[in-house]
Design a protein around this motif. Structure first.
Motif, mmCIF file in Angstrom:
data_model
loop_
_atom_site.group_PDB
_atom_site.id
_atom_site.type_symbol
_atom_site.label_atom_id
_atom_site.label_comp_id
_atom_site.label_asym_id
_atom_site.label_seq_id
_atom_site.Cartn_x
_atom_site.Cartn_y
_atom_site.Cartn_z
ATOM 1 N N GLY A 108 31.428 43.851 41.174
ATOM 2 C CA GLY A 108 31.722 42.448 40.919
ATOM 3 C C GLY A 108 31.706 42.104 39.444
ATOM 4 N N ASP A 109 30.721 42.610 38.693
ATOM 5 C CA ASP A 109 30.633 42.261 37.273
ATOM 6 C C ASP A 109 31.772 42.888 36.474
ATOM 7 N N ALA A 110 32.158 44.129 36.847
ATOM 8 C CA ALA A 110 33.260 44.784 36.136
ATOM 9 C C ALA A 110 34.583 44.064 36.396
ATOM 10 N N LEU A 111 34.792 43.651 37.655
ATOM 11 C CA LEU A 111 36.019 42.945 37.993
ATOM 12 C C LEU A 111 36.110 41.611 37.258
ATOM 13 N N GLN A 112 34.987 40.925 37.111
ATOM 14 C CA GLN A 112 35.005 39.642 36.403
ATOM 15 C C GLN A 112 35.330 39.850 34.918
ATOM 16 N N ALA A 113 34.831 40.930 34.317
ATOM 17 C CA ALA A 113 35.126 41.213 32.902
ATOM 18 C C ALA A 113 36.608 41.512 32.693
ATOM 19 N N ILE A 114 37.169 42.299 33.612
ATOM 20 C CA ILE A 114 38.600 42.622 33.506
ATOM 21 C C ILE A 114 39.438 41.351 33.657
ATOM 22 N N TYR A 115 39.042 40.528 34.589
ATOM 23 C CA TYR A 115 39.763 39.286 34.838
ATOM 24 C C TYR A 115 39.759 38.402 33.591
ATOM 25 N N ALA A 116 38.605 38.276 32.930
ATOM 26 C CA ALA A 116 38.502 37.452 31.718
ATOM 27 C C ALA A 116 39.335 38.035 30.584
ATOM 28 N N ALA A 117 39.323 39.373 30.459
ATOM 29 C CA ALA A 117 40.109 40.013 29.395
ATOM 30 C C ALA A 117 41.600 39.802 29.612
ATOM 31 N N LEU A 118 42.061 39.892 30.836
ATOM 32 C CA LEU A 118 43.477 39.682 31.124
ATOM 33 C C LEU A 118 43.901 38.246 30.835
ATOM 34 N N LEU A 119 42.996 37.284 31.158
ATOM 35 C CA LEU A 119 43.318 35.896 30.853
ATOM 36 C C LEU A 119 43.499 35.700 29.353
ATOM 37 N N ALA A 120 42.591 36.280 28.572
ATOM 38 C CA ALA A 120 42.686 36.144 27.116
ATOM 39 C C ALA A 120 43.946 36.817 26.578
ATOM 40 N N PHE A 121 44.228 38.003 27.111
ATOM 41 C CA PHE A 121 45.390 38.755 26.648
ATOM 42 C C PHE A 121 46.688 38.017 26.990
#
Length: 398
Positions: free
Chosen positions: A345-358
């Motif tokens: 769950g924590d890894a998926l949330q980090a990826i999700y935030a990075a994609l939003l920023a990108f």
């Protein structure tokens, strides 16, 4: 008329009667019979003065030598010692004790006079084996008329011709001289001469009649109807030798749960002499599984590795835990046909935030095809827990 006869006709030359607190009478008798005559079999009546005992000849304990025949007669139909096949009883409202016992009695030809109507659980699988197994733990006896009573023997007064000859206070054994009567379990003996104090209740009796009707009875007594006779003492000895109490499982109620997961328990049924138990570890049966229990009366099963190591081995499926935890070193696969892996769950949330920023910073956001592809990707990766509260159970993989 002869004092002792078989079926009111054949004189009995020797008679021994054994009766216990539980079970049927056993009568070993000797008669004279012409060598050409068939041996008695099936249902018979043993006449002891004015008392008739109805029973069935046990062919495995019958023999003859010339004109002398020895028979064993078992009170009732001699069915409780017979073998029954496996049979299942089911009732969602609880299987009645009377249902099980009446059906088993019918299978072996016994007649029931009285039986409790207590309800058991919804299923009772009767295993194949001796029929009397369904009576285990219950008081029961077969009366002189051949009927089975699933109840304690009634208290009764000894016959007027019963005379106490000796009494051993250590073993609580009475020797009774009797003229023409049966001594049975449940009879209560007192002594106005003060040779013993209080009332002695007959538990096990062995009575011997000679051809002329003289009789002596050896009576093993208890202080009251709940005391133990020879048979009960032997059963207790066997239970203690094999450690029977620690081979069973017992129902307990969860009172609290410690921070380390161990449970503080309260015995549901105090009858087996069970104490409350605390704190007890859980052995759920599947490695890596643990739970946080609700405390609304959840029921669990307590077993023993040995007397000093009780463990909880299962729980009532009608109670749902507050939390259920699965732990494995590399993989937890949910379902045999699971098509994909569950992510952290924590890894998926980090990826999700990075994609939003990108996606927001990239110069290609003006290209419609790329914008559409990123939107589809972000939608697929968006976990409900990150945007709205989850409904139902939250599955979290660590």
């Amino acid at each position: 008329m002869h004092a002792l006869t078989l079926n009111g006709m054949t004189p009995i030359t020797d008679l021994r009667i054994a009766s216990s607190w539980r079970g049927p009478l056993e009568l070993d008798l000797e008669i004279d019979l012409d060598p050409s005559a068939a041996l008695p079999s099936g249902k018979v009546t043993v006449n002891v003065f004015d008392t008739d005992v109805i029973g069935t000849v046990d062919p495995s304990a019958t023999s003859r030598f010339a004109d002398r025949v020895r028979l064993r007669v078992i009170g009732g139909a001699n069915g409780w010692n017979q073998t029954v096949t496996a049979r299942d009883f089911a009732d969602d409202d609880g299987v009645g004790v009377d249902t099980i016992i009446n059906a088993t009695a019918a299978d072996v030809g016994e007649t029931i006079a009285e039986v409790p109507t207590t309800k058991l659980g919804p299923n009772y699988p009767r295993s194949s084996g001796v029929a009397s197994r369904v009576l285990a733990g219950l008081d029961w006896y077969v009366s002189n008329d051949g009927q089975t009573h699933v109840a304690s023997r009634p208290a009764s007064t000894p016959p007027d011709d019963a005379e106490a000859l000796t009494f051993d206070p250590l073993t609580r054994t009475l020797t009774i001289g009797v003229l023409d009567s049966l001594i049975l379990p449940g009879m209560q003996f007192t002594d106005t001469n003060g040779r013993w104090s209080g009332t002695l209740t007959a538990r096990d009796v062995e009575q011997h009649f000679t051809a002329d009707g003289d009789s002596t009875a050896i009576v093993s007594c208890g202080a009251d109807a709940t005391d133990q006779g020879v048979r009960e003492l032997l059963e207790r000895f066997v239970r203690e030798v094999i450690g029977l109490p620690y081979l069973k499982t017992y129902r307990y109620r969860i009172v609290t749960q410690n921070p380390d997961g161990r449970l503080q328990l309260q015995a549901v049924d105090k009858a087996p002499g069970l104490p409350d138990a605390l704190p007890i570890p859980l052995w759920p049966g599947i490695p890596g599984v643990s739970a946080k229990y609700s405390l609304d009366g959840a029921i669990v099963r307590l077993a023993f590795l040995d007397p000093s190591r009780p463990i909880v081995v299962s729980h009532d499926p009608s109670f749902t835990p507050l939390e259920l935890h699965f732990n494995a070193q590399t993989l937890i696969e949910l379902g045999a046909n699971a098509p994909s892996f569950a992510a952290r769950g924590d890894a998926l949330q980090a990826i999700y935030a990075a994609l939003l920023a990108f996606a927001g910073a990239g110069p290609f956001t003006t290209i419609p095809q790329i914008t559409t592809a990123f939107g589809t990707l972000l939608t697929a990766l968006t976990p409900p827990a990150f945007t709205t509260p989850c409904e139902g159970v939250l599955v979290k993989v660590k």
